[in-house]
Write a protein that holds these residues in place. Structure first.
Motif, PDB file in Angstrom:
ATOM      1  N   LYS A  29     -45.903 -22.581 -16.147  1.00 27.39           N
ATOM      2  CA  LYS A  29     -45.361 -21.489 -15.332  1.00 27.39           C
ATOM      3  C   LYS A  29     -46.122 -20.186 -15.577  1.00 27.39           C
ATOM      4  N   ILE A  30     -46.407 -19.903 -16.836  1.00 27.56           N
ATOM      5  CA  ILE A  30     -47.121 -18.672 -17.184  1.00 27.56           C
ATOM      6  C   ILE A  30     -48.546 -18.700 -16.638  1.00 27.56           C
ATOM      7  N   LEU A  31     -49.232 -19.812 -16.848  1.00 28.69           N
ATOM      8  CA  LEU A  31     -50.636 -19.917 -16.425  1.00 28.69           C
ATOM      9  C   LEU A  31     -50.755 -19.930 -14.904  1.00 28.69           C
ATOM     10  N   ASP A  32     -49.884 -20.658 -14.236  1.00 32.74           N
ATOM     11  CA  ASP A  32     -49.956 -20.719 -12.773  1.00 32.74           C
ATOM     12  C   ASP A  32     -49.672 -19.357 -12.148  1.00 32.74           C
ATOM     13  N   ARG A  33     -48.738 -18.633 -12.732  1.00 29.94           N
ATOM     14  CA  ARG A  33     -48.444 -17.299 -12.217  1.00 29.94           C
ATOM     15  C   ARG A  33     -49.643 -16.382 -12.409  1.00 29.94           C
ATOM     16  N   ALA A  34     -50.286 -16.476 -13.571  1.00 34.19           N
ATOM     17  CA  ALA A  34     -51.448 -15.629 -13.839  1.00 34.19           C
ATOM     18  C   ALA A  34     -52.604 -15.974 -12.902  1.00 34.19           C
ATOM     19  N   LEU A  35     -52.834 -17.259 -12.688  1.00 36.61           N
ATOM     20  CA  LEU A  35     -53.925 -17.658 -11.805  1.00 36.61           C
ATOM     21  C   LEU A  35     -53.613 -17.332 -10.350  1.00 36.61           C
ATOM     22  N   ARG A  36     -52.341 -17.407  -9.992  1.00 36.04           N
ATOM     23  CA  ARG A  36     -51.942 -17.039  -8.630  1.00 36.04           C
ATOM     24  C   ARG A  36     -52.137 -15.553  -8.393  1.00 36.04           C
ATOM     25  N   ASP A  37     -51.940 -14.778  -9.448  1.00 35.02           N
ATOM     26  CA  ASP A  37     -52.076 -13.321  -9.335  1.00 35.02           C
ATOM     27  C   ASP A  37     -53.529 -12.869  -9.351  1.00 35.02           C
ATOM     28  N   THR A  38     -54.431 -13.810  -9.629  1.00 36.33           N
ATOM     29  CA  THR A  38     -55.849 -13.459  -9.629  1.00 36.33           C
ATOM     30  C   THR A  38     -56.310 -13.219  -8.193  1.00 36.33           C
ATOM     31  N   LEU A  39     -56.782 -12.024  -7.900  1.00 38.74           N
ATOM     32  CA  LEU A  39     -57.255 -11.690  -6.554  1.00 38.74           C
ATOM     33  C   LEU A  39     -58.762 -11.795  -6.512  1.00 38.74           C
ATOM     34  N   PHE A  43     -59.258 -27.848 -12.709  1.00 37.48           N
ATOM     35  CA  PHE A  43     -59.261 -26.591 -13.465  1.00 37.48           C
ATOM     36  C   PHE A  43     -60.514 -26.479 -14.336  1.00 37.48           C
ATOM     37  N   LEU A  44     -60.918 -27.590 -14.944  1.00 36.97           N
ATOM     38  CA  LEU A  44     -62.124 -27.562 -15.769  1.00 36.97           C
ATOM     39  C   LEU A  44     -63.364 -27.341 -14.908  1.00 36.97           C
ATOM     40  N   ALA A  70     -50.529 -13.109 -20.518  1.00 38.99           N
ATOM     41  CA  ALA A  70     -50.349 -14.492 -20.073  1.00 38.99           C
ATOM     42  C   ALA A  70     -51.023 -15.463 -21.041  1.00 38.99           C
ATOM     43  N   LEU A  71     -52.239 -15.156 -21.466  1.00 43.37           N
ATOM     44  CA  LEU A  71     -52.949 -16.017 -22.408  1.00 43.37           C
ATOM     45  C   LEU A  71     -52.209 -16.109 -23.739  1.00 43.37           C
ATOM     46  N   HIS A  72     -51.760 -14.965 -24.220  1.00 44.47           N
ATOM     47  CA  HIS A  72     -51.033 -14.905 -25.491  1.00 44.47           C
ATOM     48  C   HIS A  72     -49.805 -15.803 -25.452  1.00 44.47           C
ATOM     49  N   LEU A  73     -48.992 -15.651 -24.415  1.00 44.62           N
ATOM     50  CA  LEU A  73     -47.737 -16.395 -24.322  1.00 44.62           C
ATOM     51  C   LEU A  73     -47.979 -17.875 -24.044  1.00 44.62           C
ATOM     52  N   ALA A  74     -48.973 -18.176 -23.197  1.00 43.21           N
ATOM     53  CA  ALA A  74     -49.247 -19.575 -22.868  1.00 43.21           C
ATOM     54  C   ALA A  74     -49.712 -20.350 -24.095  1.00 43.21           C
ATOM     55  N   VAL A  75     -50.523 -19.726 -24.949  1.00 39.54           N
ATOM     56  CA  VAL A  75     -50.974 -20.383 -26.172  1.00 39.54           C
ATOM     57  C   VAL A  75     -49.787 -20.653 -27.097  1.00 39.54           C
ATOM     58  N   VAL A  76     -48.886 -19.698 -27.210  1.00 42.76           N
ATOM     59  CA  VAL A  76     -47.702 -19.882 -28.051  1.00 42.76           C
ATOM     60  C   VAL A  76     -46.874 -21.070 -27.571  1.00 42.76           C
ATOM     61  N   VAL A  86     -59.435 -23.081 -18.626  1.00 42.83           N
ATOM     62  CA  VAL A  86     -59.574 -24.147 -19.624  1.00 42.83           C
ATOM     63  C   VAL A  86     -58.215 -24.526 -20.186  1.00 42.83           C
ATOM     64  N   LEU A  87     -57.388 -23.528 -20.501  1.00 43.34           N
ATOM     65  CA  LEU A  87     -56.072 -23.828 -21.039  1.00 43.34           C
ATOM     66  C   LEU A  87     -55.212 -24.549 -20.008  1.00 43.34           C
TER      67      LEU A  87
END
Length: 263
Positions: A165-175, A219-220, A146-152, A201-202
């Protein structure tokens, strides 16, 4: 024989572009208003030329160029200082704007800067002698991927919607406890502290660029309370500096709004 390539970039009006590059430390070596608008700016070995187009729309621009340097961090710092002095703040969204310095997967450390005419100047320093210039494959681990793709998407393609979309999905998946619905801890269900900090941060960075300032603050704020060891803090130096830059930018915006109210 010696050759030199000089980018020729469009703009709607010359003066705002000239003022912008002057703030960055460029010298205006040529300017004319008729028979058509034209200007040349130079800084060291970098030369950019601009021509006026009355029906040109800067918000729809896809033009730009790439500048290679041997000290991208110093140049980024100098440009930020120049913009702060000229504009009273460091523009992070809209036109003009300057982005963060990032290590990219294709072997450069770079930042993107977009002038008032919508021209994006990519400024980078090669940092991987073994890179062939292609994007490295995205990692398989979900949060690293997720980090790799979001930075790109955020800092290369400038597709902020895709990054969200990538970051929100990753943060939503954080348990929170790293547990599944059955209460059994799932291996790899939670990001590491470093991954979580970088994701937040991103995401705050992207929110700020989208003019979603309250989301950016949120987020910050969440990133600020992520517990990191001293060793982990050395892994997120760039992210920590970016968080500080974003907070400074938000404070500048608050100050500008307060001054507007007084007027």
């Amino acid at each position: 024989m010696t050759e030199k390539t000089i980018p020729l970039l469009p703009c709607q009006t010359i003066q705002p572009v000239v003022d912008f590059y002057s703030a960055l430390g460029f010298e205006v070596t040529f300017i004319q208003k008729s028979p058509y608008a034209y200007a040349v700016v130079e800084r060291g070995d970098v030369e950019l030329q601009f021509f006026g187009m009355k029906k040109y729309d800067p918000t729809q621009s896809f033009s730009g160029c790439y500048v290679l340097t041997d000290d991208v961090d110093a140049l980024h710092g100098a440009f930020r200082a120049g913009l702060k002095s000229a504009y009273g703040r460091i523009p992070a969204r809209g036109l003009p704007r300057i982005g963060p310095v990032k290590d990219m997967s294709y072997g450069v450390r770079q930042f993107l800067m977009t002038d008032p005419a919508g021209n994006t100047i990519r400024i980078g320093q090669p940092n991987d002698a073994e890179s062939d210039g292609h994007h490295q494959p995205a990692p398989k681990e979900p949060f690293a991927r997720a980090l790799h793709l979001a930075v790109v998407f955020a800092d290369s393609k400038q597709d902020l919607g895709a990054a969200v979309k990538i970051l929100d999905r990753a943060l939503r998946d954080t348990l929170e406890a790293g547990e599944g619905d059955d209460g059994i801890r799932k291996e790899g269900a939670s990001p590491t502290a470093v991954q979580l900090y970088r994701l937040l941060v991103l995401r705050g960075d992207v929110a700020q660029r989208l003019d979603e300032t309250e989301d950016a603050r949120g987020f910050l704020g969440r990133a600020a309370v992520v517990e990191l060891t001293e060793a982990e803090r050395t892994e997120v130096v760039d992210d920590t500096e970016r968080a500080a830059e974003l907070l400074e930018s938000l404070q500048d915006e608050d100050r500008d709004r307060d001054q507007e109210r007084v007027r």
